[in-house]
Enzyme design. Structure first.
Site, PDB file in Angstrom:
ATOM      1  N   HIS A 136     -11.682  -9.889 -23.149  1.00 44.97           N
ATOM      2  CA  HIS A 136     -11.267  -8.559 -22.137  1.00 44.97           C
ATOM      3  C   HIS A 136      -9.714  -8.615 -23.256  1.00 44.97           C
ATOM      4  CE1 HIS A 136      -9.971 -12.521 -19.913  1.00 44.97           C
ATOM      5  NE2 HIS A 136      -8.347 -10.811 -19.485  1.00 44.97           N
ATOM      6  N   ASP A 166     -15.947 -14.763 -23.705  1.00 40.61           N
ATOM      7  CA  ASP A 166     -15.141 -14.354 -23.397  1.00 40.61           C
ATOM      8  C   ASP A 166     -14.270 -14.985 -24.655  1.00 40.61           C
ATOM      9  OD1 ASP A 166     -13.324 -12.737 -22.083  1.00 40.61           O
ATOM     10  OD2 ASP A 166     -12.401 -13.584 -20.712  1.00 40.61           O
ATOM     11  N   SER A 249      -4.237 -14.641 -19.676  1.00 42.87           N
ATOM     12  CA  SER A 249      -5.653 -14.192 -20.206  1.00 42.87           C
ATOM     13  C   SER A 249      -4.989 -14.429 -22.303  1.00 42.87           C
ATOM     14  CB  SER A 249      -6.056 -13.461 -20.291  1.00 42.87           C
ATOM     15  OG  SER A 249      -6.875 -12.964 -18.431  1.00 42.87           O
TER      16      SER A 249
END
Length: 402
Positions: A136, A166, A249
């Site tokens: 993402h 992911d 992230s």
């Protein structure tokens, strides 16, 4: 002469008389003393008897007070120990921060200038320039820049990414990098030290280090949104309370040895904000995804071909126990039969084991499948009408429209 004799005799007799007087007087005095002594003795005896009779000389009981224990209450000072050994974390951070990078995602304007529109973190996994991050973070990106802790900046190219796990991979033109050391996410236990390193809120070139513990394993989390057409459920995640926030992230989750055990991917939030729940993709799963991307440019996800539900058994005391996965129907696009259906499974069967691993929940089953690839051979044990049946077959490729 007679007078002289008389006088002498008289004198003699007188002396004798005087002597007798003295002797008599002495006897009299002795007698008097004896009388006085005896009188005193008897009087004392009478008096003492009288006193004893009335208890004057009774021994008085001495009443001692009850013993008093004087206890000094010493309040122990609370010894506040650091949650983790700071020197241990310092050593981990000193080495690992050199391998954690900041990713800037953007686009070029008419003057070919880079305009940042987002970003995240990444981890160097290969000396030849490979960097792992989240799908993402780089999804739909046209330009990516990588910034190291010392300020060095590189243009990066996107190698590939996988939405179901992911995980994404980018590459820079530098073949003399120091990669991070890999750990084994299968050897992680709840309560282990966890060190998260990333670039929250793009605060600067140097990454942020936070610490906590491994809070739970094999978690599932819904991420993305249906409206953005990027909703997905992640399975088998590592949960930690080490603070993770936007920008982290794609960063690193490390163990007490400074080894990479997960790629930080998301946080759980509620109406009041972050709840201190961070999640990471286990490194064993992530590296398998990277290998597929490098070899095939995509991930060949396995497909079992069922719609399943949680199966329960009832214990003697009435408790319901997670005991497998119920096959509600054989499932596939265009009503095609896949994998387990072709091997002979039927609706109503219960999956009890895969490759001798007991299956308790649907989440566990999906986590195992995420680590498998199309074409992998497996052995499944099912329960049908009280009978155990063993099926051997190869997993199919997950259809793109599932």
């Amino acid at each position: 002469m007679e007078d002289n004799e008389f006088q002498q005799q008289e004198l003699f007799e007188t002396e004798k008389y005087i002597s007798d007087l003295v002797e008599e007087k002495t006897k009299k005095r002795t007698s008097t003393f004896n009388i006085i002594f005896l009188s005193s003795f008897f009087t004392s005896t009478i008096v003492l008897s009288f006193l004893f009779f009335f208890g004057v000389f009774d021994e008085e009981e001495i009443v001692l007070p009850d013993p008093v224990t004087i206890t000094e209450t010493i309040k122990e000072k609370e010894l506040v120990m650091p949650r983790v050994d700071s020197t241990e974390v310092v050593s981990i951070a000193e080495i690992a921060t050199k391998t954690i990078v900041q990713l800037q995602v953007g686009e070029r304007n008419q003057d070919d200038e880079f305009i940042s529109i987002g970003g995240g973190s990444g981890v160097v996994i290969d000396r030849r320039g490979l960097i792992i991050t989240n799908h993402h973070v780089i999804e739909d990106a046209s330009d990516v820049r990588v910034i190291f802790e010392d300020g060095r900046m590189y243009e990066a190219s996107i190698v590939g990414s996988d939405r179901l796990t992911d995980i994404g991979v980018v590459k820079i033109k530098n073949e003399n990098l120091t990669p991070i050391n890999f750990g084994n996410s299968e050897g992680v236990f709840v309560g282990d030290l966890a060190v998260a390193i990333g670039h929250p809120l793009t605060l600067g070139a140097a990454p942020t280090v936070t610490t906590g513990v491994i809070s739970a394993l094999d978690r599932r989390l819904d991420v993305g949104s249906e409206g953005m057409n990027n909703a997905v459920t992640l399975f088998g995640l590592i949960q930690t309370d080490a603070p993770i926030t936007r920008g982290s992230s794609g960063g690193a989750l490390l163990n007490q040895k400074g080894e990479l055990i997960g790629i930080t991917t998301a946080i759980a939030t509620a109406d009041v904000g972050a709840e201190g729940l961070g999640f990471a993709v286990p490194i064993n799963l992530a590296l398998g995804i990277v290998e597929d991307i490098l070899d095939d440019g995509k991930v060949l996800h396995a497909f079992l071909g069922i719609l399943g539900a949680q199966y329960f058994e009832v214990a003697e005391d009435g408790a319901r126990i997670f005991s497998g996965v119920l096959i509600e129907e054989l499932y596939g696009p265009a009503n095609d039969i896949y994998a387990i259906g072709k091997a002979g499974a039927l609706p109503g069967d219960v999956i009890k084991k895969i490759n001798d691993i007991d299956i308790s929940t649907l989440d566990q089953l999906i986590t195992i499948l995420r680590n498998k690839r199309a074409g992998d051979a497996i052995t499944v044990e099912i329960l049908r009408s009280g009978n155990t049946i063993t099926l051997d077959f190869a997993l199919d490729l997950r259809p793109s429209d599932v």
